[in-house]
Design a protein around this motif. Sequence first.
Motif, PDB file in Angstrom:
ATOM      1  N   ILE A  95       0.823  -1.222   0.000  1.00  0.00           N
ATOM      2  CA  ILE A  95       0.000   0.000   0.000  1.00  0.00           C
ATOM      3  C   ILE A  95       0.854   1.267   0.000  1.00  0.00           C
ATOM      4  CG2 ILE A  95      -1.861  -1.199   1.187  1.00  0.00           C
ATOM      5  CD1 ILE A  95      -1.189   0.406   3.699  1.00  0.00           C
ATOM      6  N   LEU A  96       2.172   1.104   0.056  1.00  0.00           N
ATOM      7  CA  LEU A  96       3.074   2.259   0.059  1.00  0.00           C
ATOM      8  C   LEU A  96       3.568   2.502  -1.360  1.00  0.00           C
ATOM      9  CD1 LEU A  96       5.033   1.430   3.334  1.00  0.00           C
ATOM     10  CD2 LEU A  96       3.069   2.959   3.068  1.00  0.00           C
ATOM     11  N   LYS A  97       2.675   3.037  -2.180  1.00  0.00           N
ATOM     12  CA  LYS A  97       2.958   3.275  -3.591  1.00  0.00           C
ATOM     13  C   LYS A  97       2.938   4.787  -3.880  1.00  0.00           C
ATOM     14  CE  LYS A  97       3.002  -1.165  -4.498  1.00  0.00           C
ATOM     15  NZ  LYS A  97       4.265  -1.857  -4.755  1.00  0.00           N
ATOM     16  N   PRO A  98       3.581   5.215  -4.973  1.00  0.00           N
ATOM     17  CA  PRO A  98       3.665   6.647  -5.255  1.00  0.00           C
ATOM     18  C   PRO A  98       2.323   7.371  -5.338  1.00  0.00           C
ATOM     19  CG  PRO A  98       5.212   5.446  -6.636  1.00  0.00           C
ATOM     20  CD  PRO A  98       4.380   4.414  -5.933  1.00  0.00           C
ATOM     21  N   ARG A  99       1.294   6.678  -5.826  1.00  0.00           N
ATOM     22  CA  ARG A  99       0.005   7.355  -6.025  1.00  0.00           C
ATOM     23  C   ARG A  99      -1.035   6.975  -4.965  1.00  0.00           C
ATOM     24  NH1 ARG A  99       0.005   9.731 -11.339  1.00  0.00           N
ATOM     25  NH2 ARG A  99       1.946   9.172 -12.388  1.00  0.00           N
ATOM     26  N   ALA A 100      -0.590   6.338  -3.890  1.00  0.00           N
ATOM     27  CA  ALA A 100      -1.507   6.026  -2.798  1.00  0.00           C
ATOM     28  C   ALA A 100      -1.996   7.320  -2.153  1.00  0.00           C
ATOM     29  CB  ALA A 100      -0.813   5.151  -1.758  1.00  0.00           C
ATOM     30  N   LYS A 101      -3.270   7.354  -1.796  1.00  0.00           N
ATOM     31  CA  LYS A 101      -3.846   8.554  -1.191  1.00  0.00           C
ATOM     32  C   LYS A 101      -3.138   8.861   0.127  1.00  0.00           C
ATOM     33  CE  LYS A 101      -8.278  10.622   0.140  1.00  0.00           C
ATOM     34  NZ  LYS A 101      -9.731  10.394   0.293  1.00  0.00           N
ATOM     35  N   ASN A 102      -2.710  10.094   0.265  1.00  0.00           N
ATOM     36  CA  ASN A 102      -2.060  10.604   1.481  1.00  0.00           C
ATOM     37  C   ASN A 102      -0.690   9.981   1.759  1.00  0.00           C
ATOM     38  OD1 ASN A 102      -3.996  12.533   2.284  1.00  0.00           O
ATOM     39  ND2 ASN A 102      -5.263  10.961   3.230  1.00  0.00           N
ATOM     40  N   ILE A 103      -0.062   9.399   0.749  1.00  0.00           N
ATOM     41  CA  ILE A 103       1.234   8.777   0.959  1.00  0.00           C
ATOM     42  C   ILE A 103       2.282   9.799   1.389  1.00  0.00           C
ATOM     43  CG2 ILE A 103       1.822   8.941  -1.502  1.00  0.00           C
ATOM     44  CD1 ILE A 103       2.989   6.193   0.952  1.00  0.00           C
ATOM     45  N   PHE A 104       2.241  11.013   0.827  1.00  0.00           N
ATOM     46  CA  PHE A 104       3.270  11.989   1.171  1.00  0.00           C
ATOM     47  C   PHE A 104       2.997  12.658   2.514  1.00  0.00           C
ATOM     48  CE2 PHE A 104       3.329  11.558  -3.455  1.00  0.00           C
ATOM     49  CZ  PHE A 104       4.628  11.103  -3.592  1.00  0.00           C
ATOM     50  N   ARG A 105       1.737  12.729   2.918  1.00  0.00           N
ATOM     51  CA  ARG A 105       1.408  13.154   4.284  1.00  0.00           C
ATOM     52  C   ARG A 105       1.942  12.133   5.279  1.00  0.00           C
ATOM     53  NH1 ARG A 105      -3.896  12.269   7.112  1.00  0.00           N
ATOM     54  NH2 ARG A 105      -3.728  13.371   9.076  1.00  0.00           N
TER      55      ARG A 105
END
Length: 271
Positions: A95-105
């Motif tokens: 689930i830790l993918k570049p386009r996962a929702k809120n990944i950069f948060r």
Amino acid sequence: YLYYLYTLMNLEKYDTFKSHIENINSDNINPDFLILRARYYSVIWDYENSKNDYIKIVDSYRESLNIWLDYLLVSLKYDDISETKKILYDISEDILKPRAKNIFRFIYLVYEKIDPVYAEKLITKLFLMEPDFVAPYLCNMHLNLIANKVELVSDLVYENIYEGVIYEIEGERKQKLIVSDDFSNSSHFINIDCDLGTSLLEMKVGEERIIGYQRIKLIERQPSFVTIFQIAVTITEDNRHNFSEFTFLPLKVRDDFVVEDMKEILKRFSV
């Protein structure tokens, strides 16, 4: 009924919400109700019960990064930091993918509050997977961390990254990252298994070789984190018209003065 409870929470009718939630059998409670109750406990600063609910919730929502984020935030308020770090390693890499929702948060929270080494390795991994997409987020995150006086992680041993190099090919200077075969699709990366990648790792600074009928000269070896950031800056600047969320000015970052130059860059954005 669930919608009604959500409404009570949104309206901050906590006493009414409590009277309803207390009548629900905890042994057979629906995970959606558990989420609400966990958030209610967090609002009233009952972090122990909130955490206990999240432990049950993640069994049903292991694919939801938002749930893991909420769980981490509660753990930060209740646990020792060492206990919060353990939660990170329960999160599936799937689930830790570049386009996962809120990944950069998620990455920013982990970098600032929990485990900066984990966060730096993760955003670097995402950068290898989708450099054009991740580059502006990587730049923005590091600039924000510096602005908030968070010490950046450097000199890590990165998985799938061998070295950053600056070299000349027939007199044209290039900056590249030497990476494993799985992540070599970007024009900014060189495959370690190709002749150029292997040769650049073997060469001494200043040495010249003929590789594929072209003259190659190694100019400089760089720490990987320096090359990663500088390539991310280049990508962001080249693609700035394609990103509605970011506006970057041309950025000049010298190898020996990365932090100093990034601080100077920040002054451009101050009023």
